[in-house]
Design an enzyme around this catalytic site. Structure first.
Site, PDB file in Angstrom:
ATOM      1  N   ARG A  12     -47.425 -12.071   4.085  1.00 46.86           N
ATOM      2  CA  ARG A  12     -45.975 -12.422   3.975  1.00 46.86           C
ATOM      3  C   ARG A  12     -45.751 -13.463   2.690  1.00 46.86           C
ATOM      4  NH1 ARG A  12     -42.650 -16.679   4.049  1.00 46.86           N
ATOM      5  NH2 ARG A  12     -44.046 -17.786   5.458  1.00 46.86           N
ATOM      6  N   ASP A  13     -46.254 -14.623   2.910  1.00 46.86           N
ATOM      7  CA  ASP A  13     -46.110 -15.747   2.082  1.00 46.86           C
ATOM      8  C   ASP A  13     -46.824 -15.339   0.629  1.00 46.86           C
ATOM      9  OD1 ASP A  13     -44.846 -17.749   1.398  1.00 46.86           O
ATOM     10  OD2 ASP A  13     -46.178 -19.449   2.519  1.00 46.86           O
ATOM     11  N   HIS A 205     -48.906 -26.209   7.365  1.00 49.20           N
ATOM     12  CA  HIS A 205     -48.736 -24.861   6.561  1.00 49.20           C
ATOM     13  C   HIS A 205     -48.646 -25.697   4.969  1.00 49.20           C
ATOM     14  CE1 HIS A 205     -46.847 -21.006   5.224  1.00 49.20           C
ATOM     15  NE2 HIS A 205     -46.362 -21.633   4.132  1.00 49.20           N
ATOM     16  N   HIS A 207     -49.426 -25.852   0.682  1.00 42.30           N
ATOM     17  CA  HIS A 207     -49.473 -25.284  -0.588  1.00 42.30           C
ATOM     18  C   HIS A 207     -50.010 -25.962  -1.541  1.00 42.30           C
ATOM     19  CE1 HIS A 207     -46.648 -21.489  -0.195  1.00 42.30           C
ATOM     20  NE2 HIS A 207     -46.229 -22.254   1.014  1.00 42.30           N
ATOM     21  N   CYS A 238     -42.582 -19.679  -2.043  1.00 43.06           N
ATOM     22  CA  CYS A 238     -41.323 -19.350  -1.569  1.00 43.06           C
ATOM     23  C   CYS A 238     -40.489 -19.032  -2.815  1.00 43.06           C
ATOM     24  CB  CYS A 238     -40.854 -20.329  -0.663  1.00 43.06           C
ATOM     25  SG  CYS A 238     -38.959 -20.035  -0.210  1.00 43.06           S
ATOM     26  N   ASN A 247     -50.318 -20.848  -1.350  1.00 47.03           N
ATOM     27  CA  ASN A 247     -50.716 -21.529  -0.431  1.00 47.03           C
ATOM     28  C   ASN A 247     -52.138 -21.861  -0.427  1.00 47.03           C
ATOM     29  OD1 ASN A 247     -48.686 -19.130   0.716  1.00 47.03           O
ATOM     30  ND2 ASN A 247     -48.880 -20.391   2.138  1.00 47.03           N
TER      31      ASN A 247
HETATM   32  N1  COA Z   1     -32.590  -8.362   7.705  1.00 44.89           N
HETATM   33  C1  COA Z   1     -32.101  -7.527   7.018  1.00 44.89           C
HETATM   34  N2  COA Z   1     -30.789  -7.537   6.658  1.00 44.89           N
HETATM   35  C2  COA Z   1     -30.075  -8.467   7.018  1.00 44.89           C
HETATM   36  C3  COA Z   1     -30.610  -9.414   7.720  1.00 44.89           C
HETATM   37  C4  COA Z   1     -31.895  -9.453   8.315  1.00 44.89           C
HETATM   38  N3  COA Z   1     -32.659 -10.337   9.088  1.00 44.89           N
HETATM   39  N4  COA Z   1     -29.667 -10.339   8.300  1.00 44.89           N
HETATM   40  C5  COA Z   1     -28.472 -10.153   7.547  1.00 44.89           C
HETATM   41  N5  COA Z   1     -28.826  -8.981   6.856  1.00 44.89           N
HETATM   42  C6  COA Z   1     -27.884  -8.115   6.088  1.00 44.89           C
HETATM   43  C7  COA Z   1     -26.494  -8.019   6.849  1.00 44.89           C
HETATM   44  O1  COA Z   1     -26.435  -6.788   7.501  1.00 44.89           O
HETATM   45  C8  COA Z   1     -25.490  -7.855   5.486  1.00 44.89           C
HETATM   46  O2  COA Z   1     -25.739  -6.514   5.071  1.00 44.89           O
HETATM   47  P1  COA Z   1     -24.569  -5.541   4.380  1.00 44.89           P
HETATM   48  O3  COA Z   1     -24.188  -6.573   3.011  1.00 44.89           O
HETATM   49  O4  COA Z   1     -25.301  -4.218   4.069  1.00 44.89           O
HETATM   50  O5  COA Z   1     -23.167  -5.526   5.366  1.00 44.89           O
HETATM   51  C9  COA Z   1     -26.168  -8.782   4.743  1.00 44.89           C
HETATM   52  O6  COA Z   1     -27.396  -8.959   4.947  1.00 44.89           O
HETATM   53  C10 COA Z   1     -25.370 -10.045   4.644  1.00 44.89           C
HETATM   54  O7  COA Z   1     -25.291 -10.542   5.967  1.00 44.89           O
HETATM   55  P2  COA Z   1     -25.213 -12.222   6.093  1.00 44.89           P
HETATM   56  O8  COA Z   1     -25.254 -12.312   7.654  1.00 44.89           O
HETATM   57  O9  COA Z   1     -23.732 -12.390   5.429  1.00 44.89           O
HETATM   58  O10 COA Z   1     -26.459 -12.738   5.527  1.00 44.89           O
HETATM   59  P3  COA Z   1     -26.407 -13.661   4.089  1.00 44.89           P
HETATM   60  O11 COA Z   1     -25.873 -13.036   2.886  1.00 44.89           O
HETATM   61  O12 COA Z   1     -25.687 -15.032   4.571  1.00 44.89           O
HETATM   62  O13 COA Z   1     -27.962 -13.763   4.076  1.00 44.89           O
HETATM   63  C11 COA Z   1     -30.005 -13.985   5.151  1.00 44.89           C
HETATM   64  C12 COA Z   1     -28.700 -14.412   5.025  1.00 44.89           C
HETATM   65  C13 COA Z   1     -30.911 -14.931   6.096  1.00 44.89           C
HETATM   66  C14 COA Z   1     -29.990 -12.661   5.696  1.00 44.89           C
HETATM   67  C15 COA Z   1     -30.645 -13.968   3.744  1.00 44.89           C
HETATM   68  O14 COA Z   1     -30.344 -15.174   3.206  1.00 44.89           O
HETATM   69  C16 COA Z   1     -32.291 -13.848   3.690  1.00 44.89           C
HETATM   70  O15 COA Z   1     -32.830 -12.677   4.332  1.00 44.89           O
HETATM   71  N6  COA Z   1     -33.217 -14.673   3.310  1.00 44.89           N
HETATM   72  C17 COA Z   1     -34.578 -14.654   3.068  1.00 44.89           C
HETATM   73  C18 COA Z   1     -35.248 -15.798   3.220  1.00 44.89           C
HETATM   74  C19 COA Z   1     -36.692 -15.601   2.961  1.00 44.89           C
HETATM   75  O16 COA Z   1     -37.268 -14.696   3.322  1.00 44.89           O
HETATM   76  N7  COA Z   1     -37.135 -16.828   2.423  1.00 44.89           N
HETATM   77  C20 COA Z   1     -38.540 -16.756   2.343  1.00 44.89           C
HETATM   78  C21 COA Z   1     -39.412 -17.126   3.452  1.00 44.89           C
HETATM   79  S1  COA Z   1     -39.088 -18.623   3.986  1.00 44.89           S
HETATM   80 ZN    ZN Z   2     -45.267 -21.302   2.547  1.00 45.12          ZN
END
Ligand code: COA
Ligand code: ZN
Length: 300
Positions: A12-13, A205, A207, A238, A247
């Site tokens: 993942r990371d 955790h 890095h 990230c 990491n």
């Molecule tokens: N998995 C897949 N899709 C997701 C989701 C999830 N967990 N949560 C929301 N979505 C989708 C929604 O269904 C929506 O889809 P659509 O545009 O097709 O309707 C879209 O994403 C937007 O939804 P919303 O609730 O408004 O989310 P957002 O745009 O505010 O984004 C996150 C929020 C959390 C989903 C997004 O910021 C994210 O995935 N971040 C990843 C963070 C990450 O992995 N960081 C690294 C590790 S720490």
């Molecule tokens: Zn990390």
């Protein structure tokens, strides 16, 4: 010998920020190599928006492959919200991790929520996961410094760790997301946390952005921390934290621990082979020290 628990977060990371995207078969192969090297616990993927992290878009395909091929491997997946939990549960997840950052801006950049909302969503997600009978972890990210707001107040880290503890998180993972901590800081912060939270529920955790990760792990050990995240090869970072690099490398951590008389159950040579394999897959050598040095020095 005292045992140290290491979760390998490379799938993942380690892979979420790579320019080269590995497919589910290659990720499965990585997990198989890790398991062969003695790894008992991994963070496999994340159920996040595929627009935010395209490298993890195959989570729902990968998890059933892993559960089938490696049923004894403890496999956690990151979920940022209830939708992520629902997707993870449908794919057969048995353990999830929520990700709460300790500053307002980092939460907004990472998961598009403010700190209060992110805290509440993490609590709700943990509660729902427990109802489903899943094991849980909770990250407290940017627990030392935030790339946007500077040094994170320790009180804030303690407050959020307590919230995650009260929400029943099985493990609270204190993350140096941008690799800026130093051993003195680790001692102070992890020492303060260890006074409040049982050691078997606390992990760190790290890095290696500034070359401090192994020294920081040693500092954490000295205040009683026995659970670590690490990434084979030292790959990772990230995508939403500018400047963050890999990491702490699993093999570097294992070398340090085993030479100090701790047991990890991990096979250093097999980890190094895995680090070299992943380097080939991502198209650049893994940055770990041990994969360059080649393992144990000559004995006898
Ligand atoms: N998995 C897949 N899709 C997701 C989701 C999830 N967990 N949560 C929301 N979505 C989708 C929604 O269904 C929506 O889809 P659509 O545009 O097709 O309707 C879209 O994403 C937007 O939804 P919303 O609730 O408004 O989310 P957002 O745009 O505010 O984004 C996150 C929020 C959390 C989903 C997004 O910021 C994210 O995935 N971040 C990843 C963070 C990450 O992995 N960081 C690294 C590790 S720490
Ligand atoms: Zn990390």
């Amino acid at each position: 010998m005292e045992h140290i628990h290491i979760t390998d977060v490379a799938p993942r990371d380690g892979l979420q920020n790579q320019p080269v995207h590995l497919d589910a078969q290659a990720k499965l192969q990585l997990a198989q190599l890790l398991a062969k090297a003695g790894v008992r616990s991994i963070e496999a993927t994340s159920f996040v928006s595929p627009k935010a992290v395209p490298q993890m878009a195959d989570a729902a395909e990968l998890l059933p492959l892993l559960r089938h091929a490696l049923p004894d491997l403890r496999t956690s997946v990151l979920v940022p919200n209830l939708k992520g939990l629902e997707r993870a549960h449908s794919a057969g997840a048995t353990e999830i991790a929520v990700v709460l950052s300790a500053t307002e801006t980092m939460n907004r950049k990472n998961i598009n929520m403010g700190l209060d909302q992110a805290t509440e969503v993490s609590e709700q997600t943990l509660a729902e996961a427990h109802k489903l009978g899943l094991r849980t972890r909770a990250y407290v990210a940017v627990a030392f410094d935030c790339p946007f707001e500077g040094e994170t107040p320790l009180d804030e880290v303690l407050r959020l760790a307590h919230r995650m503890h009260r929400a029943g998180a099985g493990e609270i993972v204190i993350a140096d997301t941008i690799g800026s901590a130093s051993p003195g800081m680790v001692k102070q912060r992890m020492g303060a946390l260890a006074e409040a939270i049982a050691l078997d529920r606390l992990s760190i955790h790290l890095h290696d952005t500034r070359g401090m990760a192994v020294a920081n792990a040693w500092a954490a050990l000295e205040v009683g921390i026995r659970r670590f995240d690490a990434s084979v090869g030292g790959i990772g970072g990230c995508p939403f934290a500018p400047g963050a690099t890999g990491n702490i490398a699993t093999e570097d951590l294992v070398y340090m621990l085993e030479r100090a008389g701790y047991s990890t159950g991990y096979d250093l040579d097999a980890l190094i082979e895995t680090a070299r394999w992943i380097g080939e897959k991502i198209g650049r050598p893994a940055p770990s020290a041990l994969s360059r040095a080649g393992g144990w020095p000559k004995r006898g």
